[in-house]
Design a protein around this motif. Structure first.
Motif, PDB file in Angstrom:
ATOM      1  N   LYS A  56       0.892  -1.229  -0.111  1.00 11.35           N
ATOM      2  CA  LYS A  56      -0.138   0.156  -0.047  1.00 11.35           C
ATOM      3  C   LYS A  56       0.934   1.274  -0.038  1.00 11.35           C
ATOM      4  O   LYS A  56       0.461   2.268  -1.035  1.00 11.35           O
ATOM      5  N   LEU A  57       1.909   1.160   0.816  1.00 12.14           N
ATOM      6  CA  LEU A  57       2.950   2.193   0.911  1.00 12.14           C
ATOM      7  C   LEU A  57       3.500   2.545  -0.623  1.00 12.14           C
ATOM      8  O   LEU A  57       4.110   3.503  -0.950  1.00 12.14           O
ATOM      9  N   LEU A  58       3.700   1.471  -1.218  1.00  8.88           N
ATOM     10  CA  LEU A  58       4.584   1.375  -2.537  1.00  8.88           C
ATOM     11  C   LEU A  58       3.601   1.978  -3.588  1.00  8.88           C
ATOM     12  O   LEU A  58       4.178   2.027  -4.653  1.00  8.88           O
ATOM     13  N   ALA A  59       2.497   1.695  -3.484  1.00 10.63           N
ATOM     14  CA  ALA A  59       1.441   2.066  -4.643  1.00 10.63           C
ATOM     15  C   ALA A  59       1.887   3.204  -5.376  1.00 10.63           C
ATOM     16  O   ALA A  59       1.670   3.324  -6.450  1.00 10.63           O
ATOM     17  N   PRO A  60       1.869   4.563  -4.663  1.00  9.15           N
ATOM     18  CA  PRO A  60       2.063   5.661  -5.369  1.00  9.15           C
ATOM     19  C   PRO A  60       3.331   5.685  -6.172  1.00  9.15           C
ATOM     20  O   PRO A  60       3.545   6.162  -7.377  1.00  9.15           O
ATOM     21  N   PHE A  61       4.365   5.039  -5.696  1.00  7.30           N
ATOM     22  CA  PHE A  61       5.627   4.977  -6.483  1.00  7.30           C
ATOM     23  C   PHE A  61       5.597   4.020  -7.921  1.00  7.30           C
ATOM     24  O   PHE A  61       5.870   4.289  -8.781  1.00  7.30           O
ATOM     25  N   ARG A  62       4.707   2.800  -7.655  1.00  8.41           N
ATOM     26  CA  ARG A  62       4.561   2.089  -8.617  1.00  8.41           C
ATOM     27  C   ARG A  62       3.573   2.543  -9.779  1.00  8.41           C
ATOM     28  O   ARG A  62       3.961   2.385 -11.072  1.00  8.41           O
ATOM     29  N   SER A  79      -3.564   9.988  -0.660  1.00 11.85           N
ATOM     30  CA  SER A  79      -4.131   9.873  -2.089  1.00 11.85           C
ATOM     31  C   SER A  79      -4.809  11.160  -2.459  1.00 11.85           C
ATOM     32  O   SER A  79      -5.646  11.177  -3.269  1.00 11.85           O
ATOM     33  N   THR A  80      -3.982  12.167  -1.975  1.00  7.08           N
ATOM     34  CA  THR A  80      -4.675  13.750  -2.207  1.00  7.08           C
ATOM     35  C   THR A  80      -3.549  14.496  -2.504  1.00  7.08           C
ATOM     36  O   THR A  80      -3.776  15.580  -2.399  1.00  7.08           O
ATOM     37  N   GLY A  81      -2.567  14.148  -2.945  1.00  6.62           N
ATOM     38  CA  GLY A  81      -1.529  15.022  -3.384  1.00  6.62           C
ATOM     39  C   GLY A  81      -0.143  15.075  -3.001  1.00  6.62           C
ATOM     40  O   GLY A  81       0.791  15.242  -3.227  1.00  6.62           O
ATOM     41  N   LEU A  82      -0.205  14.206  -1.767  1.00 11.25           N
ATOM     42  CA  LEU A  82       1.357  14.092  -1.159  1.00 11.25           C
ATOM     43  C   LEU A  82       1.623  12.817  -1.019  1.00 11.25           C
ATOM     44  O   LEU A  82       2.443  12.188  -0.220  1.00 11.25           O
ATOM     45  N   ASP A  83       1.054  12.025  -2.012  1.00 15.24           N
ATOM     46  CA  ASP A  83       1.299  10.705  -2.320  1.00 15.24           C
ATOM     47  C   ASP A  83       3.037  10.328  -2.046  1.00 15.24           C
ATOM     48  O   ASP A  83       3.906  10.843  -2.899  1.00 15.24           O
ATOM     49  N   GLY A 130       9.599   8.751  -6.890  1.00 19.55           N
ATOM     50  CA  GLY A 130       8.619   9.399  -6.169  1.00 19.55           C
ATOM     51  C   GLY A 130       7.290   8.847  -6.394  1.00 19.55           C
ATOM     52  O   GLY A 130       7.132   8.500  -7.353  1.00 19.55           O
ATOM     53  N   GLY A 131       6.197   9.693  -5.677  1.00 22.46           N
ATOM     54  CA  GLY A 131       4.969   8.957  -5.757  1.00 22.46           C
ATOM     55  C   GLY A 131       3.885  10.309  -5.983  1.00 22.46           C
ATOM     56  O   GLY A 131       2.736  10.191  -5.851  1.00 22.46           O
ATOM     57  N   TYR A 162       9.479  18.842  -0.505  1.00 26.90           N
ATOM     58  CA  TYR A 162       9.195  18.464   1.029  1.00 26.90           C
ATOM     59  C   TYR A 162       8.744  16.967   0.929  1.00 26.90           C
ATOM     60  O   TYR A 162       9.358  16.004   1.526  1.00 26.90           O
ATOM     61  N   ASN A 163       7.816  16.511  -0.095  1.00 24.97           N
ATOM     62  CA  ASN A 163       7.598  15.160  -0.278  1.00 24.97           C
ATOM     63  C   ASN A 163       8.719  14.274  -0.566  1.00 24.97           C
ATOM     64  O   ASN A 163       9.056  13.306   0.008  1.00 24.97           O
ATOM     65  N   LEU A 164       9.507  14.882  -1.665  1.00 25.51           N
ATOM     66  CA  LEU A 164      10.816  13.935  -2.076  1.00 25.51           C
ATOM     67  C   LEU A 164      11.773  13.879  -0.992  1.00 25.51           C
ATOM     68  O   LEU A 164      12.625  12.786  -1.175  1.00 25.51           O
ATOM     69  N   HIS A 165      11.830  15.026  -0.008  1.00 23.43           N
ATOM     70  CA  HIS A 165      12.973  14.743   1.085  1.00 23.43           C
ATOM     71  C   HIS A 165      12.741  13.559   1.759  1.00 23.43           C
ATOM     72  O   HIS A 165      13.493  13.018   2.271  1.00 23.43           O
TER      73      HIS A 165
END
Length: 226
Positions: A56-62, A79-83, A130-131, A162-165
Motif C-alpha cells: 500500500k505504501l509502495l502503490a504511489p511509486f508503482r 491519496s490527495t496529493g502528498l502521495d 517519487g509518488g 518536501y515530499n521527495l525529501h
C-alpha cells in the motif's frame, strides 16, 4: 559544577588535545534497552511498523513508474496529493528500528521496500523516484524553467520537494542505520537526477522554487556529498 567549568576553561584555553575535545554519539546499534517503559514503547512501535502493508505504501511509486498495482494506496494525504511521502517516512522508521533492535523481521521488511523501490526507479529510467501524482510532467516543466511556486506548491503540486525529501532521507537512513548498500546507490542516482533537474535554473528561479516548503533537502544533499 566546578569540574564542568574547569573542563570548559581548559578547552577554551587550548589545553585539551583535539582527541579529548571530540565527542561522538553512540550508534543506535551499540545500545539496547532493558525492561522498562522505554522498551515497552519501542516494542509497541515495532509492532506498529509491522502492521503496515508495504505494498500500500509502495502503490504511489508503482503508479508513477507505470508498474502494475498490487494494492491500492493508503488514504488521506497519501491519496490527495502528498502521495509517497509516507513511504519515505516508513523507510526511515524501519532503518532506525533495525539499528535499535536488530530485529530480523523488520530488516526483512526494510530490504523488501528498498528492493521494490529500486524497481520503480529503474522503470522511471532517469534516477527519479517519487509518488507525486503526474510528477514526471511537473518536474520536466521545472527543468525548463517553467515554474510557479507559493508557500505550499510548485506548479500545482503539493510541496513536491518536501515530499521527495522523505524519500531521500529514507534511502539515506536505510544505508546509514541499516547498512543497505542498494539504498546508497539509489540515493546517489536520485541526487544526480536532482542536480540535472536544477542545472539550467537561474539563482532567481531556484529561490522562487524554494519559496515552497522543501523539508530538509539542504541537509540530506549535504549528507549525500559526505
Amino acid at each position: 559544577m566546578k569540574k564542568t567549568v574547569w573542563m570548559l576553561a581548559l578547552a577554551a584555553g587550548g589545553l585539551l588535545t583535539p582527541a579529548a575535545q571530540a565527542a561522538e554519539l553512540f550508534p543506535l546499534s551499540s545500545v539496547r534497552l532493558k525492561a522498562g517503559p522505554f522498551l515497552d514503547a519501542q516494542t509497541t512501535d515495532l509492532h506498529y511498523l509491522l502492521a503496515f502493508e508495504p505494498d500500500k505504501l509502495l502503490a504511489p511509486f508503482r503508479r508513477e513508474a507505470g508498474l502494475p498495482q498490487r494494492q491500492s494506496s493508503y488514504g488521506n494525504w497519501e491519496s490527495t496529493g502528498l502521495d509517497g511521502h509516507l513511504g519515505g517516512h516508513y523507510l526511515s522508521a524501519l532503518a532506525l528500528m533495525v539499528a535499535s533492535t536488530g530485529d530480523a523481521q523488520v530488516r526483512e521488511r526494510l530490504n523488501y521496500v528498498v528492493a521494490e523501490l529500486k524497481k520503480c526507479q529503474e522503470a522511471n529510467g532517469n534516477g527519479y523516484l517519487g509518488g507525486i501524482p503526474d510528477g514526471s510532467a511537473a518536474w520536466q516543466a521545472i527543468a525548463k524553467g517553467e515554474l510557479q511556486a507559493d508557500t505550499f506548491s510548485v506548479n500545482g503540486k503539493w510541496v513536491p520537494w518536501y515530499n521527495l525529501h522523505k524519500v531521500f532521507a529514507g534511502l539515506r537512513d536505510a544505508y546509514q542505520y541499516a547498512g543497505n548498500a542498494e539504498a546508497k546507490s539509489m540515493l546517489i542516482e536520485l541526487s544526480d537526477w536532482a542536480v540535472k533537474l536544477s542545472a539550467s535554473l537561474s539563482d532567481a528561479q531556484m529561490q522562487a522554487m524554494l519559496r515552497a516548503e522543501h523539508g530538509g533537502m539542504n541537509e540530506v544533499l549535504a549528507d549525500v556529498y559526505v
